[in-house]
Scaffold this active site. Structure first.
Site, PDB file in Angstrom:
ATOM      1  N   ASP A  28       0.825  -1.223   0.000  1.00 16.00           N
ATOM      2  CA  ASP A  28       0.000   0.000   0.000  1.00 16.00           C
ATOM      3  C   ASP A  28       0.855   1.266   0.000  1.00 16.00           C
ATOM      4  OD1 ASP A  28      -2.431   1.350   0.000  1.00 16.00           O
ATOM      5  OD2 ASP A  28      -2.517   1.442   2.188  1.00 16.00           O
ATOM      6  N   HIS A  45       1.916   3.347  -9.098  1.00 13.54           N
ATOM      7  CA  HIS A  45       1.747   1.903  -9.321  1.00 13.54           C
ATOM      8  C   HIS A  45       2.909   1.357 -10.151  1.00 13.54           C
ATOM      9  CE1 HIS A  45      -2.079   2.243  -7.448  1.00 13.54           C
ATOM     10  NE2 HIS A  45      -2.694   2.829  -8.449  1.00 13.54           N
ATOM     11  N   LEU A 139      10.677 -20.796  -4.897  1.00 10.20           N
ATOM     12  CA  LEU A 139       9.781 -19.892  -4.170  1.00 10.20           C
ATOM     13  C   LEU A 139       8.401 -20.024  -4.783  1.00 10.20           C
ATOM     14  CD1 LEU A 139       9.113 -17.280  -2.381  1.00 10.20           C
ATOM     15  CD2 LEU A 139       9.677 -15.970  -4.423  1.00 10.20           C
ATOM     16  N   ARG A 205      -4.610  -1.744   9.092  1.00  7.76           N
ATOM     17  CA  ARG A 205      -5.809  -2.554   8.874  1.00  7.76           C
ATOM     18  C   ARG A 205      -5.504  -3.689   7.905  1.00  7.76           C
ATOM     19  NH1 ARG A 205      -7.814   2.767   6.985  1.00  7.76           N
ATOM     20  NH2 ARG A 205      -7.229   2.981   4.794  1.00  7.76           N
TER      21      ARG A 205
HETATM   22  C1  IPE Z   1      -5.366  -2.856   0.041  1.00  4.86           C
HETATM   23  O1  IPE Z   1      -5.027  -1.532  -0.127  1.00  4.86           O
HETATM   24  C2  IPE Z   1      -5.385  -3.588  -1.262  1.00  4.86           C
HETATM   25  C3  IPE Z   1      -4.107  -3.694  -1.970  1.00  4.86           C
HETATM   26  C4  IPE Z   1      -2.952  -3.277  -1.553  1.00  4.86           C
HETATM   27  C5  IPE Z   1      -4.165  -4.363  -3.235  1.00  4.86           C
HETATM   28  P1  IPE Z   1      -6.144  -0.396  -0.247  1.00  4.86           P
HETATM   29  O2  IPE Z   1      -5.436   0.892  -0.390  1.00  4.86           O
HETATM   30  O3  IPE Z   1      -7.110  -0.748  -1.308  1.00  4.86           O
HETATM   31  O4  IPE Z   1      -6.878  -0.500   1.153  1.00  4.86           O
HETATM   32  P2  IPE Z   1      -7.705   0.594   1.962  1.00  4.86           P
HETATM   33  O5  IPE Z   1      -8.686   1.184   0.984  1.00  4.86           O
HETATM   34  O6  IPE Z   1      -6.739   1.612   2.442  1.00  4.86           O
HETATM   35  O7  IPE Z   1      -8.323  -0.162   3.071  1.00  4.86           O
HETATM   36  C1  IPE Z   2      -1.733   0.244  -3.305  1.00  5.42           C
HETATM   37  O1  IPE Z   2      -1.558   1.605  -3.390  1.00  5.42           O
HETATM   38  C2  IPE Z   2      -1.996  -0.389  -4.640  1.00  5.42           C
HETATM   39  C3  IPE Z   2      -3.375  -0.877  -4.809  1.00  5.42           C
HETATM   40  C4  IPE Z   2      -4.303  -0.842  -3.915  1.00  5.42           C
HETATM   41  C5  IPE Z   2      -3.704  -1.454  -6.097  1.00  5.42           C
HETATM   42  P1  IPE Z   2      -2.768   2.611  -3.315  1.00  5.42           P
HETATM   43  O2  IPE Z   2      -3.241   2.897  -4.696  1.00  5.42           O
HETATM   44  O3  IPE Z   2      -3.809   2.123  -2.393  1.00  5.42           O
HETATM   45  O4  IPE Z   2      -2.041   3.892  -2.715  1.00  5.42           O
HETATM   46  P2  IPE Z   2      -2.598   4.880  -1.612  1.00  5.42           P
HETATM   47  O5  IPE Z   2      -3.061   4.076  -0.459  1.00  5.42           O
HETATM   48  O6  IPE Z   2      -3.717   5.644  -2.270  1.00  5.42           O
HETATM   49  O7  IPE Z   2      -1.440   5.743  -1.282  1.00  5.42           O
HETATM   50 MG    MG Z   3      -4.135   2.366  -0.426  1.00  2.15          MG
END
Ligand code: IPE
Ligand code: IPE
Ligand code: MG
Length: 257
Positions: A28, A45, A139, A205
């Site tokens: 994340d 990303h 792995l 979380r």
């Molecule tokens: C969790 O991250 C899902 C992935 C990393 C693929 P999110 O950014 O979607 O989660 P929330 O919205 O903060 O809970």
């Molecule tokens: C995690 O990064 C990647 C995915 C959930 C696909 P986010 O896109 O959730 O990045 P933040 O949480 O907005 O910084």
């Molecule tokens: Mg996120």
């Protein structure tokens, strides 16, 4: 993603007996990494791919047998269509580009999640990658795409009900009930449960990741945003894990409190 590129680097020693058998990571913070640099979220990303490569390399170097990466959640479908499309394109691109090297390095790839929501091209690539790498054993890299822990539990419950209608087993026996249920989870009945859960990006979380499989996982949270996660960060999490006293509901070793 050469497995041997860093073999001369001094690295902290880890007690192999205290190595997690299964590490699961919520990758994340890509969006926030990009926003801080006035870049589009998609660039975040794209940058995250580097961290994925570094993490796979670290897992191989340390001898972690199973690594599960959360790439796209059931809830991520609710993001703007442009972002969902960009994530899917990135996923296809990464899979096409990295597969040879992963295979050469002995990585077995598999995917968990609701495949019916993915388009045919993605599904085809996933199946081809799975069959091509099925015999690798250095792995096991498991990627969660269109995955939700609640979806996983519900589909396991449905499978159990379907099997029960065909060939009933004794569900009053707790062991039988458990074995029949676990066999229907997307992770099956051969994988070890998650020992170490890592979440980058500062949120504390689970976001509907491997809910059943993480029942006794050690939870490691770091503020590091995913694009900046690297081998040293992975090692830090492993070192932290090595110092946990895992009791599984029992008393500490030697019976001390
Ligand atoms: C969790 O991250 C899902 C992935 C990393 C693929 P999110 O950014 O979607 O989660 P929330 O919205 O903060 O809970
Ligand atoms: C995690 O990064 C990647 C995915 C959930 C696909 P986010 O896109 O959730 O990045 P933040 O949480 O907005 O910084
Ligand atoms: Mg996120």
């Amino acid at each position: 993603m050469r497995a041997r590129s860093n073999e001369h680097e001094p690295a902290p020693e880890f007690d192999r007996a205290r190595l997690p058998r299964h590490v699961a990571i919520v990758m994340d913070g890509n969006g926030r990494w990009a926003r801080a640099r006035h870049l589009p979220r998609t660039v975040g990303h794209q940058r995250g791919r580097r961290a994925v490569r570094a993490t796979i390399r670290a897992a191989m170097r340390r001898g972690v047998p199973l690594l599960t990466l959360f790439a796209f959640s059931s809830e991520n479908w609710k993001r703007p269509i442009e972002e969902v499309d960009a994530l899917m394109k990135l996923f296809i691109n990464a899979l096409e580009k990295e597969l040879d090297e992963l295979d050469e390095n002995g990585v077995r790839l598999s995917f968990i999640g609701e495949r019916s929501r993915l388009d045919e091209q993605v599904r085809g690539l996933m199946e081809a990658a799975e069959s091509r790498t099925a015999g690798n054993d250095r792995l096991h890299l498991q990627i969660a795409v269109s995955y939700g822990g609640q979806w996983d539990i519900l589909q396991a419950a449905r499978r159990l009900a379907e099997r029960q209608a065909e060939t009933p087993v004794d569900l009053d026996d707790p062991e039988t009930l458990r074995a029949s249920f676990v066999a229907g989870l997307s992770t099956g009945d051969q994988q070890p449960p998650v020992d170490l859960f890592i979440r980058t990006g500062g949120e504390h979380r689970l976001s509907n990741f491997l809910l059943w499989q993480m029942a006794y996982a050690e939870l490691y949270f770091t503020d590091v945003l995913w694009p900046l996660f690297d081998e040293a960060e992975f090692d830090r999490a492993l070192a932290w894990f090595g110092n946990r006293d895992r009791r599984f509901g029992q008393v500490a070793e030697g019976g001390k409190a």
